[in-house]
Design a protein around this motif. Structure first.
Motif, PDB file in Angstrom:
ATOM      1  N   THR A  99       0.913  -1.257   0.111  1.00 49.12           N
ATOM      2  CA  THR A  99       0.117   0.158   0.158  1.00 49.12           C
ATOM      3  C   THR A  99       0.975   1.360   0.163  1.00 49.12           C
ATOM      4  OG1 THR A  99      -1.812   0.789   0.956  1.00 49.12           O
ATOM      5  CG2 THR A  99      -0.137   0.196   2.417  1.00 49.12           C
ATOM      6  N   ASN A 100       0.304   2.365  -0.129  1.00 45.89           N
ATOM      7  CA  ASN A 100       0.968   3.496  -0.161  1.00 45.89           C
ATOM      8  C   ASN A 100       0.719   4.307   1.202  1.00 45.89           C
ATOM      9  OD1 ASN A 100       1.515   3.758  -3.136  1.00 45.89           O
ATOM     10  ND2 ASN A 100      -0.597   4.750  -3.316  1.00 45.89           N
ATOM     11  N   ILE A 101       1.798   4.924   1.809  1.00 47.69           N
ATOM     12  CA  ILE A 101       1.850   5.454   3.131  1.00 47.69           C
ATOM     13  C   ILE A 101       1.971   6.695   2.962  1.00 47.69           C
ATOM     14  CG2 ILE A 101       2.958   5.167   5.533  1.00 47.69           C
ATOM     15  CD1 ILE A 101       1.265   2.995   4.760  1.00 47.69           C
ATOM     16  N   LEU A 102       1.403   7.626   3.753  1.00 45.40           N
ATOM     17  CA  LEU A 102       1.604   8.952   3.951  1.00 45.40           C
ATOM     18  C   LEU A 102       1.686   9.166   5.542  1.00 45.40           C
ATOM     19  CD1 LEU A 102       1.859  11.811   3.082  1.00 45.40           C
ATOM     20  CD2 LEU A 102      -0.807  12.001   3.031  1.00 45.40           C
ATOM     21  N   TYR A 103       2.780   9.576   5.977  1.00 46.68           N
ATOM     22  CA  TYR A 103       3.140   9.913   7.330  1.00 46.68           C
ATOM     23  C   TYR A 103       2.556  10.963   7.751  1.00 46.68           C
ATOM     24  CZ  TYR A 103       6.224   5.932   7.448  1.00 46.68           C
ATOM     25  OH  TYR A 103       6.809   4.804   7.153  1.00 46.68           O
ATOM     26  N   TYR A 104       1.857  10.959   8.986  1.00 51.91           N
ATOM     27  CA  TYR A 104       1.170  12.044   9.597  1.00 51.91           C
ATOM     28  C   TYR A 104       1.823  13.471   9.465  1.00 51.91           C
ATOM     29  CZ  TYR A 104      -2.582  14.298  12.594  1.00 51.91           C
ATOM     30  OH  TYR A 104      -3.336  15.219  13.136  1.00 51.91           O
TER      31      TYR A 104
ATOM     32  N   GLY B  94      -6.712   6.781   8.851  1.00 51.89           N
ATOM     33  CA  GLY B  94      -7.686   6.948   7.601  1.00 51.89           C
ATOM     34  C   GLY B  94      -7.217   6.849   6.356  1.00 51.89           C
ATOM     35  N   ALA B  95      -7.894   6.648   5.187  1.00 50.24           N
ATOM     36  CA  ALA B  95      -7.185   6.842   3.968  1.00 50.24           C
ATOM     37  C   ALA B  95      -7.741   8.321   3.159  1.00 50.24           C
ATOM     38  CB  ALA B  95      -7.636   5.598   3.005  1.00 50.24           C
ATOM     39  N   ILE B  96      -6.942   8.542   2.068  1.00 53.54           N
ATOM     40  CA  ILE B  96      -7.102   9.557   1.517  1.00 53.54           C
ATOM     41  C   ILE B  96      -6.298   9.467  -0.184  1.00 53.54           C
ATOM     42  CG2 ILE B  96      -5.100  11.005   2.080  1.00 53.54           C
ATOM     43  CD1 ILE B  96      -6.878  13.475   2.293  1.00 53.54           C
ATOM     44  N   THR B  97      -7.423  10.121  -0.874  1.00 50.01           N
ATOM     45  CA  THR B  97      -6.873  10.036  -2.324  1.00 50.01           C
ATOM     46  C   THR B  97      -6.230  11.291  -2.719  1.00 50.01           C
ATOM     47  OG1 THR B  97      -8.355   8.272  -2.728  1.00 50.01           O
ATOM     48  CG2 THR B  97      -7.656   9.548  -4.763  1.00 50.01           C
ATOM     49  N   LEU B  98      -5.066  11.474  -3.283  1.00 48.52           N
ATOM     50  CA  LEU B  98      -4.455  12.695  -3.706  1.00 48.52           C
ATOM     51  C   LEU B  98      -3.959  12.781  -5.138  1.00 48.52           C
ATOM     52  CD1 LEU B  98      -2.429  13.431  -0.258  1.00 48.52           C
ATOM     53  CD2 LEU B  98      -4.687  14.371  -0.870  1.00 48.52           C
ATOM     54  N   LEU B  99      -4.045  13.837  -5.765  1.00 51.14           N
ATOM     55  CA  LEU B  99      -3.549  13.824  -7.020  1.00 51.14           C
ATOM     56  C   LEU B  99      -2.048  13.812  -6.930  1.00 51.14           C
ATOM     57  CD1 LEU B  99      -4.716  14.042  -9.920  1.00 51.14           C
ATOM     58  CD2 LEU B  99      -4.235  16.458  -9.645  1.00 51.14           C
ATOM     59  N   VAL B 100      -1.211  12.932  -7.614  1.00 57.16           N
ATOM     60  CA  VAL B 100       0.050  12.905  -7.726  1.00 57.16           C
ATOM     61  C   VAL B 100       0.770  13.145  -9.014  1.00 57.16           C
ATOM     62  CG1 VAL B 100       2.176  11.150  -7.171  1.00 57.16           C
ATOM     63  CG2 VAL B 100       0.057  11.183  -5.621  1.00 57.16           C
ATOM     64  N   THR B 101       1.849  13.840  -8.989  1.00 54.58           N
ATOM     65  CA  THR B 101       2.664  14.158 -10.493  1.00 54.58           C
ATOM     66  C   THR B 101       3.913  13.655 -10.175  1.00 54.58           C
ATOM     67  OG1 THR B 101       1.158  16.138 -10.919  1.00 54.58           O
ATOM     68  CG2 THR B 101       3.511  15.892 -11.889  1.00 54.58           C
ATOM     69  N   VAL B 102       4.281  12.954 -11.120  1.00 52.06           N
ATOM     70  CA  VAL B 102       5.707  12.126 -11.034  1.00 52.06           C
ATOM     71  C   VAL B 102       6.360  12.499 -12.309  1.00 52.06           C
ATOM     72  CG1 VAL B 102       6.925  10.011 -10.807  1.00 52.06           C
ATOM     73  CG2 VAL B 102       4.995  10.420  -9.726  1.00 52.06           C
ATOM     74  N   GLY B 103       7.834  12.745 -12.362  1.00 57.94           N
ATOM     75  CA  GLY B 103       8.405  13.456 -13.559  1.00 57.94           C
ATOM     76  C   GLY B 103       8.296  14.861 -13.672  1.00 57.94           C
TER      77      GLY B 103
ATOM     78  N   ASP C  74      -4.250  10.086  -9.763  1.00 58.18           N
ATOM     79  CA  ASP C  74      -4.745  10.003  -8.269  1.00 58.18           C
ATOM     80  C   ASP C  74      -4.172   8.583  -7.507  1.00 58.18           C
ATOM     81  OD1 ASP C  74      -6.511  11.957  -8.118  1.00 58.18           O
ATOM     82  OD2 ASP C  74      -8.317  10.936  -8.923  1.00 58.18           O
ATOM     83  N   ALA C  75      -3.783   8.933  -6.432  1.00 61.14           N
ATOM     84  CA  ALA C  75      -3.081   7.604  -5.552  1.00 61.14           C
ATOM     85  C   ALA C  75      -3.977   7.556  -4.155  1.00 61.14           C
ATOM     86  CB  ALA C  75      -1.731   7.729  -5.759  1.00 61.14           C
ATOM     87  N   THR C  76      -4.252   6.697  -3.960  1.00 59.21           N
ATOM     88  CA  THR C  76      -4.722   6.508  -2.270  1.00 59.21           C
ATOM     89  C   THR C  76      -3.779   6.138  -1.382  1.00 59.21           C
ATOM     90  OG1 THR C  76      -6.983   5.800  -3.019  1.00 59.21           O
ATOM     91  CG2 THR C  76      -6.535   5.250  -1.077  1.00 59.21           C
ATOM     92  N   PHE C  77      -3.595   6.974  -0.306  1.00 62.96           N
ATOM     93  CA  PHE C  77      -2.796   6.842   0.697  1.00 62.96           C
ATOM     94  C   PHE C  77      -3.213   6.152   2.167  1.00 62.96           C
ATOM     95  CE2 PHE C  77      -0.730   9.550  -2.332  1.00 62.96           C
ATOM     96  CZ  PHE C  77       0.664   9.235  -2.394  1.00 62.96           C
TER      97      PHE C  77
END
Length: 209
Positions: free
Chosen positions: A83-88, A120-129, A138-141
């Motif tokens: 899974t994707n993790i976003l630290y608090y 909890g979970a949250i979906t954020l817009l991610v740009t790579v490159g 979108d990616a869910t963290f």
């Protein structure tokens, strides 16, 4: 390696066993579902991609991405994590209200061998490159409130969905985009700083005990 999260917890034991049998059939009999042909560019690595690196090394693949409207550094690319993790602390810096988190009871295993329950979970817009060789999706963290030297972990489901190819030797990721192949180089200095900081955290924890 982080195991658990919304991907695995949402499936029943029967579903997981069925998936295992499907994988075994592919391995043993070569039976695989037909996939639509997509004209993606060929992705490869060359020795020149490993320039400006100290060799030999065993550093983690740590990159920078853009999450929402924020440049996010110290992002661990981990194709072993489920899974994707976003630290608090990083979540707080994005100034997102906790009320936007979607509650989940999916436990994670891999944080010092103990079970950790996300906030909890949250979906954020991610740009790579970098433009124009970039992807924005979108990616869910899962937001986790525990200590780490990283801000974010990109896990296997997202890497596979975006068709990201990783090379730990070159400390680089490459991926298909609308305009040929995009790439992001890992930050070897940041990777070593994170490693040293993690060791210091462990030493501090042992001292406290």
């Amino acid at each position: 390696m982080i195991v658990g999260g919304t991907t695995t917890s949402s499936s029943t034991k029967k579903v997981r066993k069925t998936y295992l049998r499907m994988v075994q059939n592919v391995q043993l009999m070569g039976l695989v579902l037909k996939m639509a042909h997509i004209n993606n560019p060929v992705i490869w690595f060359i020795e020149d991609d490993a320039r400006r690196l100290h060799h030999p090394h065993d550093d983690a693949l740590v990159v920078s991405i853009r999450t929402r409207d924020y440049n996010t550094h110290k992002v661990l690319v981990d194709n072993r994590s489920s899974t994707n993790i976003l630290y608090y602390p990083a979540f707080q810096q994005m100034r997102i209200g906790r009320e936007q988190l979607i509650l989940t009871n999916a436990p994670l295993i891999g944080f010092r061998g103990t079970r950790v329950y996300p906030l909890g979970a949250i979906t954020l817009l991610v740009t790579v490159g970098d433009y124009p060789h970039q992807i924005t999706k979108d990616a869910t963290f899962l937001v986790v409130d525990c200590s780490s030297t990283y801000n974010t972990i990109l896990g296997c489901p997202t890497l596979n969905l975006w068709k990201v190819v990783t090379s730990t030797y070159h400390l680089m990721i490459k991926f298909p985009t609308k305009y040929e192949v995009g790439e992001v180089r890992g930050d070897q200095v940041a990777a070593r700083k994170c490693y040293i900081a993690m060791l210091e955290m462990d030493d501090h924890l042992q001292t406290m005990r």
